[in-house]
Design a protein around this motif. Sequence first.
Motif, PDB file in Angstrom:
ATOM      1  N   SER A  16      -7.356   5.945 -10.669  1.00 28.51           N
ATOM      2  CA  SER A  16      -6.884   4.735 -10.002  1.00 28.51           C
ATOM      3  C   SER A  16      -7.943   4.285  -9.008  1.00 28.51           C
ATOM      4  O   SER A  16      -8.911   5.002  -8.743  1.00 28.51           O
ATOM      5  CB  SER A  16      -5.548   4.971  -9.294  1.00 28.51           C
ATOM      6  OG  SER A  16      -5.667   5.965  -8.299  1.00 28.51           O
ATOM      7  N   LEU A  36      -4.632  -0.270  -2.232  1.00 29.87           N
ATOM      8  CA  LEU A  36      -4.106  -0.234  -3.584  1.00 29.87           C
ATOM      9  C   LEU A  36      -3.361   1.059  -3.919  1.00 29.87           C
ATOM     10  O   LEU A  36      -2.827   1.183  -5.013  1.00 29.87           O
ATOM     11  CB  LEU A  36      -5.245  -0.456  -4.585  1.00 29.87           C
ATOM     12  CG  LEU A  36      -5.971  -1.804  -4.449  1.00 29.87           C
ATOM     13  CD1 LEU A  36      -7.088  -1.905  -5.476  1.00 29.87           C
ATOM     14  CD2 LEU A  36      -4.995  -2.970  -4.572  1.00 29.87           C
ATOM     15  N   TRP A  37      -3.340   2.023  -2.994  1.00 33.11           N
ATOM     16  CA  TRP A  37      -2.557   3.232  -3.266  1.00 33.11           C
ATOM     17  C   TRP A  37      -1.505   3.529  -2.191  1.00 33.11           C
ATOM     18  O   TRP A  37      -0.573   4.304  -2.422  1.00 33.11           O
ATOM     19  CB  TRP A  37      -3.442   4.462  -3.468  1.00 33.11           C
ATOM     20  CG  TRP A  37      -4.418   4.851  -2.388  1.00 33.11           C
ATOM     21  CD1 TRP A  37      -5.772   4.704  -2.404  1.00 33.11           C
ATOM     22  CD2 TRP A  37      -4.135   5.514  -1.130  1.00 33.11           C
ATOM     23  NE1 TRP A  37      -6.351   5.205  -1.256  1.00 33.11           N
ATOM     24  CE2 TRP A  37      -5.367   5.717  -0.467  1.00 33.11           C
ATOM     25  CE3 TRP A  37      -2.970   5.962  -0.528  1.00 33.11           C
ATOM     26  CZ2 TRP A  37      -5.459   6.320   0.783  1.00 33.11           C
ATOM     27  CZ3 TRP A  37      -3.051   6.578   0.725  1.00 33.11           C
ATOM     28  CH2 TRP A  37      -4.293   6.748   1.363  1.00 33.11           C
ATOM     29  N   ASP A  53       1.070   1.920  -1.008  1.00 37.88           N
ATOM     30  CA  ASP A  53       2.466   1.621  -1.324  1.00 37.88           C
ATOM     31  C   ASP A  53       2.781   1.748  -2.811  1.00 37.88           C
ATOM     32  O   ASP A  53       3.863   1.350  -3.254  1.00 37.88           O
ATOM     33  CB  ASP A  53       2.809   0.191  -0.861  1.00 37.88           C
ATOM     34  CG  ASP A  53       2.639   0.012   0.632  1.00 37.88           C
ATOM     35  OD1 ASP A  53       3.031   0.926   1.380  1.00 37.88           O
ATOM     36  OD2 ASP A  53       2.103  -1.032   1.053  1.00 37.88           O
ATOM     37  N   TRP A  54       1.848   2.276  -3.578  1.00 39.01           N
ATOM     38  CA  TRP A  54       2.091   2.431  -5.019  1.00 39.01           C
ATOM     39  C   TRP A  54       2.429   3.884  -5.320  1.00 39.01           C
ATOM     40  O   TRP A  54       1.773   4.813  -4.835  1.00 39.01           O
ATOM     41  CB  TRP A  54       0.858   2.023  -5.819  1.00 39.01           C
ATOM     42  CG  TRP A  54       1.004   2.305  -7.290  1.00 39.01           C
ATOM     43  CD1 TRP A  54       0.561   3.410  -7.964  1.00 39.01           C
ATOM     44  CD2 TRP A  54       1.676   1.500  -8.254  1.00 39.01           C
ATOM     45  NE1 TRP A  54       0.902   3.335  -9.291  1.00 39.01           N
ATOM     46  CE2 TRP A  54       1.595   2.172  -9.503  1.00 39.01           C
ATOM     47  CE3 TRP A  54       2.350   0.283  -8.198  1.00 39.01           C
ATOM     48  CZ2 TRP A  54       2.155   1.656 -10.672  1.00 39.01           C
ATOM     49  CZ3 TRP A  54       2.899  -0.229  -9.365  1.00 39.01           C
ATOM     50  CH2 TRP A  54       2.791   0.453 -10.586  1.00 39.01           C
ATOM     51  N   ASN A  55       3.457   4.090  -6.150  1.00 43.01           N
ATOM     52  CA  ASN A  55       3.853   5.439  -6.542  1.00 43.01           C
ATOM     53  C   ASN A  55       3.950   5.532  -8.062  1.00 43.01           C
ATOM     54  O   ASN A  55       4.541   4.665  -8.714  1.00 43.01           O
ATOM     55  CB  ASN A  55       5.205   5.803  -5.921  1.00 43.01           C
ATOM     56  CG  ASN A  55       5.124   5.942  -4.417  1.00 43.01           C
ATOM     57  OD1 ASN A  55       4.484   6.848  -3.906  1.00 43.01           O
ATOM     58  ND2 ASN A  55       5.755   5.019  -3.703  1.00 43.01           N
ATOM     59  N   TRP A  56       3.359   6.587  -8.610  1.00 42.00           N
ATOM     60  CA  TRP A  56       3.394   6.833 -10.046  1.00 42.00           C
ATOM     61  C   TRP A  56       4.648   7.625 -10.413  1.00 42.00           C
ATOM     62  O   TRP A  56       5.210   8.335  -9.572  1.00 42.00           O
ATOM     63  CB  TRP A  56       2.152   7.623 -10.470  1.00 42.00           C
ATOM     64  CG  TRP A  56       0.850   6.942 -10.194  1.00 42.00           C
ATOM     65  CD1 TRP A  56       0.040   7.125  -9.117  1.00 42.00           C
ATOM     66  CD2 TRP A  56       0.213   5.968 -11.019  1.00 42.00           C
ATOM     67  NE1 TRP A  56      -1.074   6.321  -9.216  1.00 42.00           N
ATOM     68  CE2 TRP A  56      -0.999   5.603 -10.376  1.00 42.00           C
ATOM     69  CE3 TRP A  56       0.539   5.362 -12.237  1.00 42.00           C
ATOM     70  CZ2 TRP A  56      -1.873   4.663 -10.916  1.00 42.00           C
ATOM     71  CZ3 TRP A  56      -0.334   4.434 -12.774  1.00 42.00           C
ATOM     72  CH2 TRP A  56      -1.516   4.081 -12.120  1.00 42.00           C
ATOM     73  N   GLU A 106       2.952   1.937 -17.787  1.00 47.45           N
ATOM     74  CA  GLU A 106       2.828   2.124 -16.342  1.00 47.45           C
ATOM     75  C   GLU A 106       1.440   1.722 -15.856  1.00 47.45           C
ATOM     76  O   GLU A 106       1.300   1.163 -14.756  1.00 47.45           O
ATOM     77  CB  GLU A 106       3.133   3.575 -15.956  1.00 47.45           C
ATOM     78  CG  GLU A 106       3.211   3.774 -14.457  1.00 47.45           C
ATOM     79  CD  GLU A 106       3.828   5.095 -14.055  1.00 47.45           C
ATOM     80  OE1 GLU A 106       4.166   5.242 -12.859  1.00 47.45           O
ATOM     81  OE2 GLU A 106       3.999   5.983 -14.919  1.00 47.45           O
ATOM     82  N   TYR A 124       0.568  -1.066 -13.085  1.00 41.16           N
ATOM     83  CA  TYR A 124      -0.348  -0.812 -11.965  1.00 41.16           C
ATOM     84  C   TYR A 124      -1.353  -1.951 -11.828  1.00 41.16           C
ATOM     85  O   TYR A 124      -1.622  -2.430 -10.708  1.00 41.16           O
ATOM     86  CB  TYR A 124      -1.063   0.523 -12.187  1.00 41.16           C
ATOM     87  CG  TYR A 124      -2.172   0.800 -11.199  1.00 41.16           C
ATOM     88  CD1 TYR A 124      -1.886   1.073  -9.862  1.00 41.16           C
ATOM     89  CD2 TYR A 124      -3.503   0.791 -11.606  1.00 41.16           C
ATOM     90  CE1 TYR A 124      -2.903   1.337  -8.957  1.00 41.16           C
ATOM     91  CE2 TYR A 124      -4.523   1.057 -10.708  1.00 41.16           C
ATOM     92  CZ  TYR A 124      -4.218   1.332  -9.380  1.00 41.16           C
ATOM     93  OH  TYR A 124      -5.236   1.576  -8.492  1.00 41.16           O
ATOM     94  N   TYR A 140       0.216  -4.793 -10.196  1.00 44.35           N
ATOM     95  CA  TYR A 140       0.349  -4.519  -8.761  1.00 44.35           C
ATOM     96  C   TYR A 140      -0.966  -4.827  -8.044  1.00 44.35           C
ATOM     97  O   TYR A 140      -0.969  -5.429  -6.958  1.00 44.35           O
ATOM     98  CB  TYR A 140       0.745  -3.062  -8.551  1.00 44.35           C
ATOM     99  CG  TYR A 140       0.755  -2.626  -7.107  1.00 44.35           C
ATOM    100  CD1 TYR A 140       1.832  -2.930  -6.274  1.00 44.35           C
ATOM    101  CD2 TYR A 140      -0.307  -1.900  -6.578  1.00 44.35           C
ATOM    102  CE1 TYR A 140       1.840  -2.522  -4.949  1.00 44.35           C
ATOM    103  CE2 TYR A 140      -0.305  -1.489  -5.249  1.00 44.35           C
ATOM    104  CZ  TYR A 140       0.773  -1.813  -4.438  1.00 44.35           C
ATOM    105  OH  TYR A 140       0.782  -1.412  -3.126  1.00 44.35           O
ATOM    106  N   LYS A 147      -1.712  -7.638  -5.010  1.00 41.00           N
ATOM    107  CA  LYS A 147      -2.363  -7.323  -3.745  1.00 41.00           C
ATOM    108  C   LYS A 147      -3.619  -8.163  -3.515  1.00 41.00           C
ATOM    109  O   LYS A 147      -3.888  -8.602  -2.389  1.00 41.00           O
ATOM    110  CB  LYS A 147      -2.732  -5.835  -3.701  1.00 41.00           C
ATOM    111  CG  LYS A 147      -1.558  -4.893  -3.510  1.00 41.00           C
ATOM    112  CD  LYS A 147      -1.028  -4.986  -2.084  1.00 41.00           C
ATOM    113  CE  LYS A 147       0.042  -3.962  -1.803  1.00 41.00           C
ATOM    114  NZ  LYS A 147       0.542  -4.029  -0.401  1.00 41.00           N
ATOM    115  N   LYS A 201      -0.309  11.824  -0.208  1.00 35.97           N
ATOM    116  CA  LYS A 201      -1.227  10.734   0.125  1.00 35.97           C
ATOM    117  C   LYS A 201      -2.088  11.030   1.347  1.00 35.97           C
ATOM    118  O   LYS A 201      -3.120  10.390   1.558  1.00 35.97           O
ATOM    119  CB  LYS A 201      -0.451   9.428   0.314  1.00 35.97           C
ATOM    120  CG  LYS A 201      -0.029   8.810  -1.018  1.00 35.97           C
ATOM    121  CD  LYS A 201       0.811   7.564  -0.834  1.00 35.97           C
ATOM    122  CE  LYS A 201       1.242   7.022  -2.202  1.00 35.97           C
ATOM    123  NZ  LYS A 201       2.111   5.850  -2.098  1.00 35.97           N
TER     124      LYS A 201
END
Length: 545
Positions: A67, A73-74, A76-79, A88, A92, A95, A99, A232
């Motif tokens: 990623s 870019l990470w 607030d993003w969850n896999w 998925e 992403y 997403y 942003k 994180k």
Amino acid sequence: MSIPNGISENLDVLIVGAGFAGLYQLQIYRKLGYNCKVFDSAADIGGTWYWNRYPGARVDSPVPIYSFSTEELWKDWNWTEKYPGWKEIRAYFQYVEEKLGLKKDITFNTRVVSAEWDEGQHRWTVTTDGGLVVRPRHLVLATGALTVPYTPAFKGLEKFQGVCHHTGRWPEEGVDVKGKRVAVVGTGSSGVQVIQEIGPEVGHLTVFQRTPNLCLPMGQEQLDVKTQTKLKELYPVYFRFRHQSVFGFHYNPYPKDYASSTPEERILRLEEYWAKGGFQSIASFNDTGLNQESNDGVYAFWRSKVRARLRDPRVQEKLAPMVPPHAIGGRRPSLEQTYYEVFNQDNVDLIDLNEDPIAEFTSKGIVTGDGKEHEFDVIVLATGWDSVTGAMTKIDIRGIGGRTVAEKWKDGVYTNLGMTVSGFPNMFFTYGPQAPTAFSNGPSCVEPQGDWIAGVIAHMKKNGLTKIEATPEAEQNWRGMVMGIYDMLLMKKARGWWNGANIPGKAVEVLSFPGGIPTYFSKCTESAEKGYEGFVLSGKENGQM
């Protein structure tokens, strides 16, 4: 064709490709205030992940490594999975668009068909399939390593009246295979993923295999928000370390060789790494790629693990032969979850193409060398890609004197730093030949490459320079280093897309830099710190940039 609104003819930078590499560089140039646009033949962002939508398609590098490293870019993003599927990954990318709002500078459904260097103006003249012509100062090819599907010249392929698709051009709406008679031709990564995905639901499955894929356990995990939120805290460390690891992951091979390990230590180390899954499962010793004894030991361990999952002795020998088909790690292994169990099903046949090659396609199916006709409703062509160089050589790119990239590379690849070509000024490329490419994962390679290219362009703009070109001597030296490292490795005995052997007429040689990411980027940094040693910079700004 007239220039559409929002696109000026004289661009600072034109990027070809809207995947990880193209999007990463676009956001850099926008921050720098450059006039930059992206052209992509697809209808949306994602690069190879726009096209990778065949059954079971998913990444083989774990997140968050696979990623963007930017916190924006990470944060607030969850896999949902350690190895996300194609849907998925697509989510992403959308997403990322939410942003950064990158699409306003991207022209979709636009394929670049030619690019010609103008020595008088120090610009490229780029033409698209729709007739659009632009003249960027710099041309950046972010076209990817696995984007040009390859289908062998099968006799009678056009006669087949059922459903037939290459995995690289799978229809958006999908294909119904439930209860159908299905053939999968090829057992590379896409073949493995398709087979384990559709195996439980087809009526009958026939797999055509030439070389067994030495698949490794994926080690898939479901991910929850709470765990990721805690993890994180380490994301910045992960992203920094991927440029310190040999392959761009969050680990390095165990720092001890096989020969100096005791038999007990070998077993325990192999079991430990196997349990971790992923490509790490064969990184249990640091000499596996160099030493035949070590490689044989790791292969024997792998073979025992695979054979234990297969019931039929014949299938055991076809999928995990006693004599290795090549060094383990010598071809890109696929990560699997239930691949081998599919071959225990009564409705699955495995045909060895070395014994019974495909003679021809018919309206009903495939005739093999023994004269038998196999009837199918659906045929999946998992026949691979014209990898690493294919996307570039398919474009009519003409440098100084009108010579094309395809002509220059006909008998072997020459680059400087795996990002530039002598005779093709102001042209850069990412995730391409003689960079870590096949021996790394995309983001780990293209982000620092993008930073390096942006640094060159910023240096030129600051100093009023309009042309940069790699020297022939630098190309010779770079190629010599790449080939010298390759000659020490056991993989040189294997044949596959890593060395172009899967494409008739293509020069057979290593296509990626095999010396590891830290060594590669130290060389790139060294060139920049020495005033871009290995390049000739010239020209004076005339107000066009």
